[in-house]
Design a protein around this motif. Structure first.
Motif, PDB file in Angstrom:
ATOM      1  N   UNK B  54       0.813  -1.223   0.000  1.00  0.00           N
ATOM      2  CA  UNK B  54       0.000   0.000   0.000  1.00  0.00           C
ATOM      3  C   UNK B  54       0.837   1.260   0.000  1.00  0.00           C
ATOM      4  N   UNK B  55       2.077   1.159   0.475  1.00  0.00           N
ATOM      5  CA  UNK B  55       2.974   2.314   0.336  1.00  0.00           C
ATOM      6  C   UNK B  55       3.333   2.509  -1.128  1.00  0.00           C
ATOM      7  N   UNK B  56       3.597   1.383  -1.817  1.00  0.00           N
ATOM      8  CA  UNK B  56       3.903   1.472  -3.252  1.00  0.00           C
ATOM      9  C   UNK B  56       2.695   2.036  -3.998  1.00  0.00           C
ATOM     10  N   UNK B 124      -6.460   4.850   2.370  1.00  0.00           N
ATOM     11  CA  UNK B 124      -6.802   3.939   3.462  1.00  0.00           C
ATOM     12  C   UNK B 124      -8.305   3.927   3.734  1.00  0.00           C
ATOM     13  N   UNK B 125      -9.023   4.926   3.225  1.00  0.00           N
ATOM     14  CA  UNK B 125     -10.469   4.992   3.454  1.00  0.00           C
ATOM     15  C   UNK B 125     -11.240   4.064   2.523  1.00  0.00           C
ATOM     16  N   UNK B 126     -10.572   3.559   1.486  1.00  0.00           N
ATOM     17  CA  UNK B 126     -11.225   2.616   0.579  1.00  0.00           C
ATOM     18  C   UNK B 126     -11.397   1.290   1.311  1.00  0.00           C
ATOM     19  N   UNK B 131      -4.317   0.626   6.007  1.00  0.00           N
ATOM     20  CA  UNK B 131      -3.938   1.969   6.468  1.00  0.00           C
ATOM     21  C   UNK B 131      -2.453   1.992   6.828  1.00  0.00           C
ATOM     22  N   UNK B 132      -1.644   2.467   5.890  1.00  0.00           N
ATOM     23  CA  UNK B 132      -0.191   2.489   6.102  1.00  0.00           C
ATOM     24  C   UNK B 132       0.178   3.432   7.237  1.00  0.00           C
ATOM     25  N   UNK B 238     -13.742  11.235   8.808  1.00  0.00           N
ATOM     26  CA  UNK B 238     -12.423  10.632   8.623  1.00  0.00           C
ATOM     27  C   UNK B 238     -11.714  11.177   7.385  1.00  0.00           C
ATOM     28  N   UNK B 239     -12.496  11.530   6.393  1.00  0.00           N
ATOM     29  CA  UNK B 239     -11.905  12.156   5.199  1.00  0.00           C
ATOM     30  C   UNK B 239     -11.267  13.489   5.594  1.00  0.00           C
TER      31      UNK B 239
END
Lengths: 111, 264
Positions: B54-56, B124-126, B131-132, B238-239
């Protein structure tokens, strides 16, 4: 037809250009919009500042005690230093939040 | 001794619960290896995990978005170009207001930092993503990197004079005994507060999601409507938090940079 209207347009363009240039030079700091837009975020910032100062102080105390074998004196000393640092952090954060609020108020009166 | 083993037992039990139940609120933060290619360098397990993935993804999506949005570089911008230029303008004014003109050389670094955190937070909200920035390792690494860089810049600019930073100007000399240690501890607490702020905000948000989603499932079609409504509201909140925390992280980096360059 060319007339005074053109002059006026030019002048207003000049004024807008000057304003844009000033902004660019950073002479008028733009207000930071998001940072204290809700109180919870500000509160959270202060809380984290408070805890991190104390935590770092206590951690340093424990590590020094471990190295020097002076338990518990370094812990006690650095507990108080950490508390001081925590308060310092909070005061600094509060000051910057307050400065921001004031700046935004002034900005609001002007605009 | 007894309490020790007891504590370990509870920890293990908790860990097992997390492993077994996909509905456990902490399960979503578990770092898992992807594929079965073990990469060990100097005895460190550097295998590719969901966190790495997820960082990539964050980096690729951010770069791809900016490149795609700016592909035309039109004088009259398209909608996406306005967004990209808005991001640029936001960070540029942030650097200008908080660091001043000396901050210009650091703009690329700060812009990258902001965009990376912004995309990591919002991606991360998807649902189903990872969540990195809710991993303390990730946020702490960024914070310590900034901390070390800023300290090095401070010493490069001011040499040994940088130590004056730890003593407030105008205070009587005898207070140095108390003030200098306090200032040093306060300075050392910066990377902690910087990383914990981002990490805690993201973790809390995602735990809240999971718990409320659990209520929706438990209460069924009729009773689940209320927690579902709350969940929708929380998602919007959260957004805001995701964007705000990226902003706060970046602005504090600017403030620290300012301190290193100007010393108060």
């Amino acid at each position: 037809m060319k007339g005074p209207g053109d002059q006026e347009d030019l002048r207003s363009l000049e004024v807008r250009l000057e304003a844009a240039r000033q902004r660019h030079r950073g002479e008028q700091g733009k207000p930071r919009r998001l940072i204290d837009s809700n109180g919870a975020a500000a509160g959270f910032r202060v809380a984290v500042d408070l805890i991190s100062g104390l935590a770092v102080g206590v951690a340093i105390g424990i590590v020094l005690d471990y190295w020097l074998g002076t338990s518990p004196w370094c812990l006690i000393l650095f507990f108080f230093l950490g508390s001081g640092a925590a308060l310092m952090n909070v005061i600094r954060t509060a000051k910057s939040l307050e400065a921001e609020r004031k700046r935004r108020l002034e900005e609001g009166e002007k605009g | 001794m007894a309490s020790d083993s007891n504590g370990g037992g509870i920890g293990e039990e908790l860990e097992q619960q997390v492993h077994e139940s996909p509905f456990h609120p902490m399960e979503q933060f578990e770092v898992r290896q992807i594929g079965n290619v073990d990469i060990f360098i100097f005895g460190l397990d550097l295998s590719f995990t969901n966190a790495s993935l997820w960082m990539v993804i964050s980096a690729v999506v951010a770069t791809g978005f900016l490149l795609f949005a700016m592909r035309g570089s039109a004088i009259v911008p398209t909608r996406l170009q306005v967004v990209a230029e808005g991001l640029y303008g936001l960070v540029a004014s942030m650097v200008r207001d908080n660091v001043g003109n000396e901050g210009r050389p650091f703009f690329p670094f700060i812009f990258t930092l902001f965009v990376f955190i912004l995309f990591a937070n919002t991606l991360a909200l998807i649902p189903g993503s990872f969540a990195v920035t809710a991993q303390i390792v990730v946020t702490f690494l960024m914070a310590i990197l900034i901390f070390v860089t800023v300290t090095v810049i401070g010493f490069m600019r001011h040499g040994w004079h940088f130590f004056r930073f730890f003593f407030p100007e105008g205070a009587p000399a005898w207070t140095a005994v108390i003030l200098i240690p306090i200032e040093v501890v306060s300075y050392l607490s910066r990377p902690i507060s910087l990383s914990v702020r981002l990490f805690a905000n993201m973790t809390v948000g995602h735990v809240l999601f999971k718990i409320l989603a659990g209520f929706v499932i438990l209460l069924g079609v009729v009773g689940g409507i209320l927690p579902l409504a709350v969940l929708v509201g929380i998602t919007a909140l959260e957004l805001l938090v995701a964007v705000l925390q990226a902003y706060v992280f970046t602005i504090l980096t600017c403030v620290y940079l300012h301190d290193a360059i100007h010393m108060h």
